[in-house]
Design a protein around this motif. Sequence first.
Motif, PDB file in Angstrom:
ATOM      1  N   SER A  71      43.971  33.028  35.190  1.00  0.00           N
ATOM      2  CA  SER A  71      42.849  32.928  36.120  1.00  0.00           C
ATOM      3  C   SER A  71      43.098  31.863  37.182  1.00  0.00           C
ATOM      4  N   LYS A  72      43.738  30.814  36.751  1.00  0.00           N
ATOM      5  CA  LYS A  72      43.995  29.705  37.670  1.00  0.00           C
ATOM      6  C   LYS A  72      45.107  30.046  38.662  1.00  0.00           C
ATOM      7  N   LEU A  89      46.439  33.094  39.377  1.00  0.00           N
ATOM      8  CA  LEU A  89      46.288  34.329  40.160  1.00  0.00           C
ATOM      9  C   LEU A  89      44.812  34.617  40.409  1.00  0.00           C
ATOM     10  N   HIS A  90      44.402  34.429  41.636  1.00  0.00           N
ATOM     11  CA  HIS A  90      43.010  34.690  41.997  1.00  0.00           C
ATOM     12  C   HIS A  90      42.621  36.105  41.554  1.00  0.00           C
ATOM     13  N   GLU A 136      41.538  36.131  37.991  1.00  0.00           N
ATOM     14  CA  GLU A 136      40.196  35.567  37.798  1.00  0.00           C
ATOM     15  C   GLU A 136      39.163  36.613  38.217  1.00  0.00           C
ATOM     16  N   HIS A 174      38.556  30.907  45.735  1.00  0.00           N
ATOM     17  CA  HIS A 174      38.969  31.080  44.348  1.00  0.00           C
ATOM     18  C   HIS A 174      38.096  30.228  43.430  1.00  0.00           C
ATOM     19  N   GLU A 193      34.951  32.037  42.545  1.00  0.00           N
ATOM     20  CA  GLU A 193      35.166  33.098  41.561  1.00  0.00           C
ATOM     21  C   GLU A 193      35.285  32.451  40.173  1.00  0.00           C
ATOM     22  N   HIS A 194      35.933  31.322  40.142  1.00  0.00           N
ATOM     23  CA  HIS A 194      36.035  30.587  38.877  1.00  0.00           C
ATOM     24  C   HIS A 194      34.651  30.183  38.369  1.00  0.00           C
ATOM     25  N   ARG A 216      32.863  33.116  36.992  1.00  0.00           N
ATOM     26  CA  ARG A 216      33.466  33.566  35.734  1.00  0.00           C
ATOM     27  C   ARG A 216      33.024  32.679  34.581  1.00  0.00           C
TER      28      ARG A 216
END
Lengths: 187, 187
Positions: A114-115, A117-118, A121, B118, B121-122, B125
Amino acid sequence: MAPLRQHIEEIAPLTDAEFDQVQSFFTLKKVRKHQYLVNEGDEVKYEYLVLSGIYRVFYVDDQGKEYIVQFAKAGWWMSDYEAFFKQGKASMFIECLVAGEVFYATLDAREQLSKELHQMEHFFRVKLTNGYVAQQQRIKLLLSSTPQQRYEAFARLYPDLLQQVPKKLIAEYLGVSRETLSRLYAG
Amino acid sequence: MAPLRQHIEEIAPLTDAEFDQVQSFFTLKKVRKHQYLVNEGDEVKYEYLVLSGIYRVFYVDDQGKEYIVQFAKAGWWMSDYEAFFKQGKASMFIECLVAGEVFYATLDAREQLSKELHQMEHFFRVKLTNGYVAQQQRIKLLLSSTPQQRYEAFARLYPDLLQQVPKKLIAEYLGVSRETLSRLYAG
DNA sequence: ATTATCGTGTGATTTGGATCACACGGTTTT
DNA sequence: AAAACCGTGTGATCCAAATCACACGATAAT
């Protein structure tokens, strides 16, 4: 690994190099009928993506009664997610009902991918979004519906499982006794 | 907008420029007691982040009985998420129980911010992960516990709501009648 | 082949919680 | 100040589903 790539790319396209990176975190495993992937009390190291077979995620109360939190078939993810995400001990079991294969990966895999590769995520966010909505529907069903309605909803959602899984287990998923469930389609 | 920033940065740090971008998607709104943010049948345009006040997300069955899917207080997100994510009509209501303020934003905001940042999105999530786990616990509770145990779990999780919300509504959340709930702490 | 075990149906009985009904003090309304 | 309403407790009754019990065919085990 091709099915893994296809599964992810339905949501998040990846370059070959990116998929290589993803791939390196996943391992394939064959699972026999009646094999347990997780036992209560275990450290939950992995989450699983089902390639084939059928599985049940369930727990057992103090009286020995079993309750199924989730079934899983091809394309579904499963784990004792509470324990997996919090890296604690399992309160549940995962049992294979029909033999098949699964991919598995660690929490670290999920977090690192996730970190780095956007896209990954994004993939996980979309999956969680869908899971969240599905669970909310289940909560609504458990709160307000009769056994009859639960059975009908299940039959509509998972006609295949209805065939392949013993009714007793479907009752454990619906939160209804085996006998009551049996009388629903007899009467 | 400071509380919004703080809320997000507990999970995902942002530069000033990034936060400006985020901010531009959110609007602040004052909400009065008994005001409805969502009505059954509405297009669900927004999700809400609660700044203050208390809210209930609930639905009504064909007999007019009400069931609470979620309470929300400061720091919680709420919407009719099924309708919000699928951009369909609401099957639920959101009512303000204690006046306060909320931020609101569209699905587009969520998707665009996730795409462009990003970090966002994190953030989403992580929030979904927590929500997923919480819902799973609720499902387990609804499947296997007695009214007594549900009440105790609720009191443990939300001692504040226990004080501020009428028992009748807590019963609607637990899936138990008002009378049964009342007898739990009397007996 | 014979004996367990499993999956399933179905009758009889029990029971926990829903429903119905009413009481009563505390707010809000007029 | 009286009237209406709300939140809450509590007794009486009812009922849907759990539980208990048994049957029976099919599959698996010895």
